[in-house]
Design an enzyme around this catalytic site. Structure first.
Site, mmCIF file in Angstrom:
data_model
loop_
_atom_site.group_PDB
_atom_site.id
_atom_site.type_symbol
_atom_site.label_atom_id
_atom_site.label_comp_id
_atom_site.label_asym_id
_atom_site.label_seq_id
_atom_site.Cartn_x
_atom_site.Cartn_y
_atom_site.Cartn_z
ATOM 1 N N ASN A 1 0.847 -1.205 0.000
ATOM 2 C CA ASN A 1 0.000 0.000 0.000
ATOM 3 C C ASN A 1 0.876 1.246 0.000
ATOM 4 O OD1 ASN A 1 0.545 0.909 2.783
ATOM 5 N ND2 ASN A 1 -0.408 -1.044 3.330
ATOM 6 N N ASP B 1 -4.336 -5.569 5.557
ATOM 7 C CA ASP B 1 -5.362 -6.355 6.243
ATOM 8 C C ASP B 1 -5.445 -7.775 5.700
ATOM 9 O OD1 ASP B 1 -6.428 -4.628 8.176
ATOM 10 O OD2 ASP B 1 -7.413 -3.461 6.605
ATOM 11 N N LYS C 1 7.029 -18.221 -10.372
ATOM 12 C CA LYS C 1 6.392 -17.042 -10.986
ATOM 13 C C LYS C 1 5.143 -17.481 -11.772
ATOM 14 C CE LYS C 1 7.372 -13.373 -14.232
ATOM 15 N NZ LYS C 1 8.240 -12.922 -15.302
ATOM 16 N N PHE D 1 -3.574 4.340 15.061
ATOM 17 C CA PHE D 1 -4.010 5.339 14.103
ATOM 18 C C PHE D 1 -5.288 4.803 13.461
ATOM 19 C CE2 PHE D 1 -0.959 8.765 12.872
ATOM 20 C CZ PHE D 1 -0.015 8.540 13.853
ATOM 21 N N LYS E 1 -12.600 1.542 16.346
ATOM 22 C CA LYS E 1 -11.270 0.905 16.392
ATOM 23 C C LYS E 1 -10.633 1.088 17.770
ATOM 24 C CE LYS E 1 -10.421 1.153 11.442
ATOM 25 N NZ LYS E 1 -9.877 1.862 10.306
ATOM 26 N N LYS F 1 -9.918 -2.460 19.627
ATOM 27 C CA LYS F 1 -8.499 -2.859 19.684
ATOM 28 C C LYS F 1 -7.904 -2.609 21.072
ATOM 29 C CE LYS F 1 -8.106 -2.045 14.720
ATOM 30 N NZ LYS F 1 -7.223 -2.337 13.613
HETATM 31 O O1 PMT Z 1 3.713 6.225 6.278
HETATM 32 P P1 PMT Z 1 3.151 7.521 5.712
HETATM 33 O O2 PMT Z 1 3.296 7.587 4.206
HETATM 34 O O3 PMT Z 1 3.678 8.728 6.416
HETATM 35 O O4 PMT Z 1 1.564 7.501 5.966
HETATM 36 C C1 PMT Z 1 1.042 7.666 7.249
HETATM 37 C C2 PMT Z 1 -0.216 6.827 7.483
HETATM 38 C C3 PMT Z 1 -1.336 7.325 6.601
HETATM 39 C C4 PMT Z 1 0.084 5.354 7.149
HETATM 40 C C5 PMT Z 1 -0.571 6.968 9.007
HETATM 41 O O5 PMT Z 1 -0.883 8.310 9.277
HETATM 42 C C6 PMT Z 1 -1.766 6.090 9.372
HETATM 43 O O6 PMT Z 1 -2.913 6.481 9.283
HETATM 44 N N1 PMT Z 1 -1.476 4.831 9.822
HETATM 45 C C7 PMT Z 1 -2.510 3.795 10.085
HETATM 46 C C8 PMT Z 1 -2.918 3.149 8.788
HETATM 47 C C9 PMT Z 1 -3.946 2.049 8.982
HETATM 48 O O7 PMT Z 1 -3.655 0.913 8.682
HETATM 49 O O8 PMT Z 1 -5.066 2.422 9.551
HETATM 50 P P2 PMT Z 1 -6.331 1.428 9.844
HETATM 51 O O9 PMT Z 1 -7.433 2.343 10.177
HETATM 52 O O10 PMT Z 1 -6.511 0.452 8.722
HETATM 53 O O11 PMT Z 1 -5.870 0.618 11.125
HETATM 54 C C10 PMT Z 1 -6.165 1.040 12.454
HETATM 55 C C11 PMT Z 1 -5.007 0.695 13.371
HETATM 56 O O12 PMT Z 1 -4.839 -0.732 13.384
HETATM 57 C C12 PMT Z 1 -3.682 1.292 12.938
HETATM 58 O O13 PMT Z 1 -2.951 1.664 14.091
HETATM 59 C C13 PMT Z 1 -3.000 0.125 12.226
HETATM 60 O O14 PMT Z 1 -1.568 0.209 12.335
HETATM 61 C C14 PMT Z 1 -3.516 -1.070 12.989
HETATM 62 N N2 PMT Z 1 -3.593 -2.313 12.200
HETATM 63 C C15 PMT Z 1 -4.418 -2.392 11.105
HETATM 64 C C16 PMT Z 1 -4.530 -3.573 10.417
HETATM 65 C C17 PMT Z 1 -3.776 -4.682 10.853
HETATM 66 N N3 PMT Z 1 -3.843 -5.849 10.198
HETATM 67 N N4 PMT Z 1 -2.980 -4.594 11.923
HETATM 68 C C18 PMT Z 1 -2.876 -3.416 12.593
HETATM 69 O O15 PMT Z 1 -2.122 -3.321 13.580
#
Ligand code: PMT
Length: 406
Positions: free
Chosen positions: A208, A277, A287, A325, A339, A343
């Site tokens: 991503n 995810d 391949k 985040f 979230k 979480k």
């Molecule tokens: O790296 P940059 O280019 O500076 O970009 C920054 C950012 C946009 C990545 C950052 O600001 C941000 O928003 N990070 C969280 C991205 C994310 O995956 O968000 P989410 O809403 O899908 O997940 C919620 C939380 O669960 C996040 O803390 C994520 O790290 C965590 N997560 C999500 C999915 C997963 N399988 N495991 C996780 O731990």
């Protein structure tokens, strides 16, 4: 009020590298740079270069006339917030250790009340000479900070210890010395950053837009504030901040495993990574080939990755703080709140990644911090460094509160 950083440049071949450092520091709104050069330094690089980059007069001469016949250099030395000597030759180190003041720089170093950072750089034989080592120990005993030189090839053709450290390391040390307090000292903070990658076959993968800018900024700020920092990131073009333990991983599973391994020793954990995810259900060993038939289709079956921050949240130990985040494109507050709850986070940093100036791959972000007790704090567009400071301010407050109550 801007902080004044004196940069004393002495006569070593690495003097030219300090031009970049002066340029980088001068670009900071709250920092002014005043360069003082020894006579030998002026043989390696022109004062004009530093004058242009710092936009200030460069001081080279103890006997320079000053307006009103004031002892200008003493006033300048006493108004500094930090005095850096880089490169610091064996000669200036010897003079500082012995209290000799026979030129402008050595005189100002005696006159200043500011903390001093010396960055030695010289031939490795000179650096390892017992006299130089004794002088460096004398400086350490006097409370002068020493940034150790790197090892590698030296300008004289020798290899060994004596290279000027990278400007990024000098810059980080300067910023951490200018920081008003080491409020995170004694804390261990783990941050994840960037993206994760899921293999489709030996040459293809799903990823991503996460670059690591946000998470690396948090790691850098936490280190500057005195924390012991572990940074776990997926592939990134960024350099890990100096002084941080960096764990580079590929997939979400690897990231999860690495973070679980460190969880128990951490006081604060911050999930800034854009963790994938989903992963491919069956990675092909070879391949994947196309058959040559234009109507060919392939279907990738995706299965869920572990939710790392949720896994850590479920085994949160007493007194530990976990921050996530939420990268949202719609119903930002509602989704972020869900979230936060599901979480088991202490607070969540919501960013609407569709907004201009927020989200992936840029140097700014627009965030709202939402806490478990319902506090909602929106922030204006800020640099990711400023967002990092705001998150750490909140985390430090919360950590104190929670750990007072235990
Ligand atoms: O790296 P940059 O280019 O500076 O970009 C920054 C950012 C946009 C990545 C950052 O600001 C941000 O928003 N990070 C969280 C991205 C994310 O995956 O968000 P989410 O809403 O899908 O997940 C919620 C939380 O669960 C996040 O803390 C994520 O790290 C965590 N997560 C999500 C999915 C997963 N399988 N495991 C996780 O731990």
């Amino acid at each position: 009020m801007p902080r004044l950083v004196g940069i004393g440049v002495t006569g070593g071949i690495a003097a030219y590298k300090i031009a970049d450092l002066v340029s980088q520091l001068s670009k900071q709104e709250d920092i002014e740079v005043s360069v003082i050069m020894t006579e030998s330094a002026t043989r390696f690089i022109s004062p004009l270069t530093f004058r242009t980059l710092s936009n200030r007069e460069v001081h080279t001469d103890l006997w320079q006339e000053s307006p009103g016949h004031r002892v200008q250099h003493i006033g300048l030395a006493q108004s500094m917030d930090l005095f850096v000597v880089a490169p610091a030759t064996a000669n200036i180190i010897g003079k500082m250790a012995a209290g000799i003041a026979d030129d402008l720089l050595s005189t100002m170093l005696l006159a200043t009340n500011a903390p001093i950072l010396a960055v030695p750089s010289m031939n490795s034989g000179m650096y390892e000479n017992p006299v130089v080592q004794r002088n460096l120990n004398t400086l350490r005993d006097m409370g002068i900070h020493i940034l150790e030189p790197d090892s590698g090839y030296l300008a004289c053709g020798d290899a060994g210890k004596g290279r000027l450290p990278d400007n990024s390391a000098i810059y980080e040390r300067i910023m951490s010395m200018l920081q008003p307090g080491n409020d995170l000292q004694g804390l261990k903070i783990m941050v994840n950053a960037g993206t994760t990658c899921e293999n489709i076959d030996p040459v293809r993968f799903i990823t991503n837009r996460g670059t690591g800018k946000m998470g690396f900024a948090i790691a850098r700020a936490a280190r500057r504030r005195g924390a012991n920092v572990i940074l776990v990131s997926g592939p990134s073009q960024l350099q890990p901040p100096p002084g941080v333990l960096w764990e580079s991983v590929w997939s979400a599973e690897e990231m999860c495993e690495k973070m679980l391994g460190y969880q128990d020793e951490c006081n604060i954990i911050i999930g800034a990574a854009a963790v994938g995810d989903f992963k491919v259900a069956r990675t092909a060993d070879q391949k994947i080939k196309k058959s040559g038939n234009a109507s060919d289709r392939i279907t990738l079956e995706l299965v869920q990755n572990p939710d790392i921050i949720k896994t850590l949240g479920a085994r949160k130990k007493m007194g530990q703080i976990i921050i996530g985040f939420a990268a949202e494109t719609q119903n930002v507050m509602e989704n972020a709140r869900k979230k936060l709850e599901s979480k088991n986070l202490d607070f969540i940093v919501a960013n609407d990644v569709t907004m201009e100036g927020a989200g992936f791959a840029i140097d700014t972000n627009i965030v709202t911090i939402i806490t478990r007790d319902g506090e909602i704090r929106p922030y204006p567009k800020m640099t990711k460094d400023q967002v990092a400071e705001a998150i750490l301010d909140k985390a430090a407050d919360l950590f104190k509160t929670i750990n007072c109550d235990i």
